[in-house]
Design a protein around this motif. Structure first.
Motif, PDB file in Angstrom:
ATOM      1  N   SER A 134       1.251  -0.733  -0.226  1.00 44.75           N
ATOM      2  CA  SER A 134       0.017   0.259  -0.042  1.00 44.75           C
ATOM      3  C   SER A 134       1.409   1.674  -0.075  1.00 44.75           C
ATOM      4  N   ARG A 135       1.619   1.298   0.367  1.00 42.98           N
ATOM      5  CA  ARG A 135       3.385   2.374   0.504  1.00 42.98           C
ATOM      6  C   ARG A 135       3.916   2.534  -0.880  1.00 42.98           C
ATOM      7  N   ALA A 136       4.015   1.514  -1.892  1.00 45.52           N
ATOM      8  CA  ALA A 136       4.441   1.533  -3.389  1.00 45.52           C
ATOM      9  C   ALA A 136       3.708   2.324  -4.175  1.00 45.52           C
ATOM     10  N   ILE A 137       3.384   3.487  -4.003  1.00 42.76           N
ATOM     11  CA  ILE A 137       2.650   4.291  -5.206  1.00 42.76           C
ATOM     12  C   ILE A 137       2.980   5.448  -5.639  1.00 42.76           C
ATOM     13  N   GLY A 138       2.912   5.879  -7.122  1.00 44.96           N
ATOM     14  CA  GLY A 138       3.595   6.612  -7.257  1.00 44.96           C
ATOM     15  C   GLY A 138       3.763   6.960  -9.189  1.00 44.96           C
ATOM     16  N   ARG A 139       4.493   7.693  -9.474  1.00 43.35           N
ATOM     17  CA  ARG A 139       4.540   7.826 -10.695  1.00 43.35           C
ATOM     18  C   ARG A 139       5.474   6.981 -11.311  1.00 43.35           C
ATOM     19  N   LEU A 140       5.083   6.401 -12.633  1.00 47.34           N
ATOM     20  CA  LEU A 140       5.657   5.603 -13.762  1.00 47.34           C
ATOM     21  C   LEU A 140       7.470   6.097 -13.872  1.00 47.34           C
ATOM     22  N   SER A 141       8.682   5.783 -13.402  1.00 43.91           N
ATOM     23  CA  SER A 141       9.748   6.231 -14.226  1.00 43.91           C
ATOM     24  C   SER A 141       9.993   6.918 -15.802  1.00 43.91           C
ATOM     25  N   TYR A 142       9.506   6.025 -16.808  1.00 40.99           N
ATOM     26  CA  TYR A 142       9.563   5.689 -17.886  1.00 40.99           C
ATOM     27  C   TYR A 142       8.030   5.549 -18.437  1.00 40.99           C
ATOM     28  N   GLY A 143       7.738   6.744 -19.694  1.00 38.51           N
ATOM     29  CA  GLY A 143       6.360   6.226 -20.151  1.00 38.51           C
ATOM     30  C   GLY A 143       5.121   7.181 -19.683  1.00 38.51           C
ATOM     31  N   GLY A 144       5.619   7.908 -18.278  1.00 37.82           N
ATOM     32  CA  GLY A 144       4.085   8.396 -17.909  1.00 37.82           C
ATOM     33  C   GLY A 144       3.078   7.602 -16.708  1.00 37.82           C
ATOM     34  N   GLY A 145       2.801   7.810 -16.424  1.00 36.01           N
ATOM     35  CA  GLY A 145       1.222   7.370 -15.521  1.00 36.01           C
ATOM     36  C   GLY A 145       1.796   7.344 -14.616  1.00 36.01           C
ATOM     37  N   THR A 146       1.012   6.701 -13.784  1.00 35.09           N
ATOM     38  CA  THR A 146       1.294   6.135 -11.757  1.00 35.09           C
ATOM     39  C   THR A 146       1.330   4.771 -11.944  1.00 35.09           C
ATOM     40  N   TYR A 147       1.966   4.480 -10.920  1.00 33.61           N
ATOM     41  CA  TYR A 147       1.741   2.331 -10.591  1.00 33.61           C
ATOM     42  C   TYR A 147       1.277   2.100  -9.367  1.00 33.61           C
ATOM     43  N   ASP A 148       1.105   1.657  -8.794  1.00 34.64           N
ATOM     44  CA  ASP A 148       0.101   1.229  -7.800  1.00 34.64           C
ATOM     45  C   ASP A 148       0.546  -0.574  -7.127  1.00 34.64           C
ATOM     46  N   ALA A 149       1.288  -0.630  -6.502  1.00 32.94           N
ATOM     47  CA  ALA A 149       1.775  -1.737  -6.242  1.00 32.94           C
ATOM     48  C   ALA A 149       0.098  -2.557  -5.852  1.00 32.94           C
ATOM     49  N   ASN A 150      -0.703  -1.987  -5.590  1.00 30.58           N
ATOM     50  CA  ASN A 150      -1.218  -3.076  -4.949  1.00 30.58           C
ATOM     51  C   ASN A 150      -2.478  -3.023  -5.672  1.00 30.58           C
ATOM     52  N   GLY A 151      -2.653  -2.598  -7.550  1.00 27.91           N
ATOM     53  CA  GLY A 151      -3.451  -3.122  -8.412  1.00 27.91           C
ATOM     54  C   GLY A 151      -3.895  -3.884  -9.251  1.00 27.91           C
ATOM     55  N   PRO A 152      -4.655  -4.742  -9.313  1.00 30.99           N
ATOM     56  CA  PRO A 152      -5.313  -5.816  -9.725  1.00 30.99           C
ATOM     57  C   PRO A 152      -4.114  -6.233 -10.857  1.00 30.99           C
ATOM     58  N   ALA A 153      -3.941  -5.695 -12.120  1.00 29.86           N
ATOM     59  CA  ALA A 153      -2.478  -5.801 -12.550  1.00 29.86           C
ATOM     60  C   ALA A 153      -1.454  -6.324 -12.430  1.00 29.86           C
ATOM     61  N   SER A 154      -1.242  -5.508 -11.570  1.00 26.32           N
ATOM     62  CA  SER A 154       0.141  -5.837 -10.928  1.00 26.32           C
ATOM     63  C   SER A 154       0.693  -7.326  -9.734  1.00 26.32           C
ATOM     64  N   GLN A 155      -0.546  -7.390  -9.217  1.00 27.52           N
ATOM     65  CA  GLN A 155      -1.368  -8.466  -8.270  1.00 27.52           C
ATOM     66  C   GLN A 155      -1.063 -10.002  -8.932  1.00 27.52           C
ATOM     67  N   LEU A 156      -1.766  -9.711 -10.967  1.00 23.01           N
ATOM     68  CA  LEU A 156      -1.923 -10.890 -11.579  1.00 23.01           C
ATOM     69  C   LEU A 156      -0.248 -11.099 -11.713  1.00 23.01           C
ATOM     70  N   TRP A 157       0.238 -10.496 -12.100  1.00 23.10           N
ATOM     71  CA  TRP A 157       1.553 -10.693 -13.042  1.00 23.10           C
ATOM     72  C   TRP A 157       2.882 -11.195 -12.703  1.00 23.10           C
ATOM     73  N   ILE A 158       2.527 -10.884 -10.860  1.00 22.97           N
ATOM     74  CA  ILE A 158       3.391 -11.018 -10.042  1.00 22.97           C
ATOM     75  C   ILE A 158       3.274 -12.940  -9.726  1.00 22.97           C
ATOM     76  N   PRO A 159       2.035 -13.153  -9.560  1.00 23.07           N
ATOM     77  CA  PRO A 159       1.954 -14.903  -9.121  1.00 23.07           C
ATOM     78  C   PRO A 159       1.887 -15.151  -9.741  1.00 23.07           C
ATOM     79  N   LEU A 160       1.493 -15.003 -11.055  1.00 25.90           N
ATOM     80  CA  LEU A 160       1.933 -15.752 -12.810  1.00 25.90           C
ATOM     81  C   LEU A 160       3.108 -16.120 -13.198  1.00 25.90           C
ATOM     82  N   THR A 161       4.479 -14.728 -13.215  1.00 30.14           N
ATOM     83  CA  THR A 161       5.441 -15.362 -13.544  1.00 30.14           C
ATOM     84  C   THR A 161       6.758 -16.002 -12.275  1.00 30.14           C
ATOM     85  N   GLY A 162       5.975 -15.860 -11.022  1.00 33.35           N
ATOM     86  CA  GLY A 162       6.281 -16.645 -10.176  1.00 33.35           C
ATOM     87  C   GLY A 162       6.227 -18.151 -10.019  1.00 33.35           C
ATOM     88  N   TRP A 163       4.704 -18.304 -10.791  1.00 37.02           N
ATOM     89  CA  TRP A 163       4.396 -20.022 -10.671  1.00 37.02           C
ATOM     90  C   TRP A 163       4.382 -20.794 -12.004  1.00 37.02           C
TER      91      TRP A 163
END
Length: 420
Positions: free
Chosen positions: A99-128
């Motif tokens: 929840s503390r990992a929120i900010g602006r993307l370093s490249y390409g513009g936009g924002t990031y949120d570590a608890n965002g559904p897209a990021s949370q889906l990417w982590i388990p799928l790459t891991g498993w």
């Protein structure tokens, strides 16, 4: 990776969401899972711009690399093996950390949120996926279709513990591939991604610190990953059941003949002209080398001479390819089958050669390569490999290589102090 003290081991109330006998325990419990699989997962993750932006902002993998890798691996292991109450507690802590990992993307513009559904889906799928990939490539092989469906169904438990929908977890391999294809246009090898990936590829971040007396063993473990990769690359290239790396071509031939049961009073037919270890290894097993003459215009063993050399005591025939000319291995299979003797293809100098559409080393009951400096695939030092198109034979060779002479052979020869 740090070691747990005995006082830090916490008993679990139950077997968690999976338990003994589950495909999750089978795959995640394989030795390559917490090494090659986990390292592959954390490296591939960095290609996702939102995730690597959060990682770069926190700087944890640079300031406390072992601690960060420890905690990530511990969470993966908790979900796979810990009790259900412990899993739920760990998941809640992780959501708070993210929840503390929120900010602006370093490249390409936009924002990031570590608890965002897209990021949370990417982590388990790459891991498993990375752990399953390591299990298949360097372990027992592919799961059955039913077991793989069970595996990806189990992955939905990870989603249930995080902020993405379990319905987004693909049910099978095709679905996982489709997901990665959809993600491909969004992935980026940005400067911060490359920095993170190069950093996380250091094996010392994954392995536990070793005391000084154990550092040679730790170094050998660090080398296990490239060895496993070479074996797999050769398996894929040759299209065979197994390839077993060893210390030299001499070791490879010794391992093969020992595994095939060559005993004292047995005979092994070898070329009358060739590298000395072809006969030396036979003598080293207290058997008798029987020399079959060569064809003077090709320098490889003559088929008729081999047929004459075979007797009731013959256990194996070892033709050798010479000077870019391949022995007639397809023809040699006929007398070998007729007399029920094993055919071992000495391809020490023939890596990459092809005969009638089949790669050198893959036509016999077993084959061998040498990687010493003067060979086709010469290295800076020494090395060799056994090629086995029989999975059972490959397992026996691998077992003998691992235990050196414990199975009854000469530990000096099997462990490879000589070279071919």
């Amino acid at each position: 990776m740090s070691r747990l003290k005995r006082s830090e081991v916490e008993p679990q109330e139950d077997h968690g969401f999976f338990g003994p006998g589950s495909v999750v325990w089978k795959v995640w419990g394989y030795p390559m899972a917490p090494t090659v699989g986990f390292q592959r997962a954390v490296v591939v993750e960095e290609l996702d711009p939102p995730l690597v932006a959060a990682v770069h902002a926190a700087q944890g993998i640079y300031r406390r690399p072992c601690t960060r890798c420890d905690r990530t691996l511990r969470y993966f292991a908790t979900v796979a093996f810990a009790g259900s109450r412990h899993v739920c507690k760990a998941a809640g802590v992780l959501v708070k950390v993210h929840s503390r990992a929120i900010g602006r993307l370093s490249y390409g513009g936009g924002t990031y949120d570590a608890n965002g559904p897209a990021s949370q889906l990417w982590i388990p799928l790459t891991g498993w996926h990375a752990v399953l990939y390591a299990y298949e490539k360097y372990g027992p092989g592919k799961l059955t279709a039913a077991k793989e469906r069970e595996y990806w169904q189990a992955c939905t438990v990870t989603a249930e513990q995080q902020t993405c929908s379990p319905n987004d977890i693909p049910p099978d391999r095709d679905g996982v591939r489709a997901y990665f294809e959809r993600m491909r246009p969004q992935l980026s090898a940005s400067p911060i991604a490359r920095q993170a990936m190069h950093h996380l590829l250091k094996s010392e971040l994954i392995q536990p610190p070793a005391p000084r007396w154990a550092q040679p063993v730790s170094l050998a473990a660090a080398k296990a990953q490239p060895i496993a990769t070479v074996e797999q690359a050769l398996r894929d290239e040759l299209g065979v059941a197994d390839v077993i790396a060893c210390s030299s071509g001499t070791s490879a031939l010794t391992l093969v003949l020992h595994t095939m049961g060559v005993d004292p009073d047995d005979e092994v037919v070898v070329p009358a002209y060739g590298c000395a270890p072809s006969a030396n290894t036979v003598v080293g097993l207290a058997a008798t080398p029987v020399f079959a003459d060569i064809q003077p215009w090709t320098m490889v063993v003559d088929l008729e001479q081999v047929e004459r050399a075979i007797t009731g005591r013959t256990k194996a025939v070892v033709p050798a390819h010479m000077f870019s000319v391949m022995a007639d291995t397809p023809a040699l299979r006929r007398p070998a089958r007729q007399h029920e003797v094993r055919l071992v293809e000495d391809s020490a100098v023939a890596q990459g050669a092809v005969q009638d559409g089949r790669a050198a080393g893959s036509r016999g009951d077993a084959g061998l390569f040498s990687f010493v400096q003067v060979k086709t695939f010469g290295t800076a030092g020494e090395g060799g490999a056994v090629v086995a198109d029989d999975a059972a034979l490959g397992r026996l060779v691998r077992s003998l290589r691992t235990t050196a002479g414990a199975a009854g052979g000469s530990s000096t020869t099997a462990s490879g102090t000589t070279t071919a």
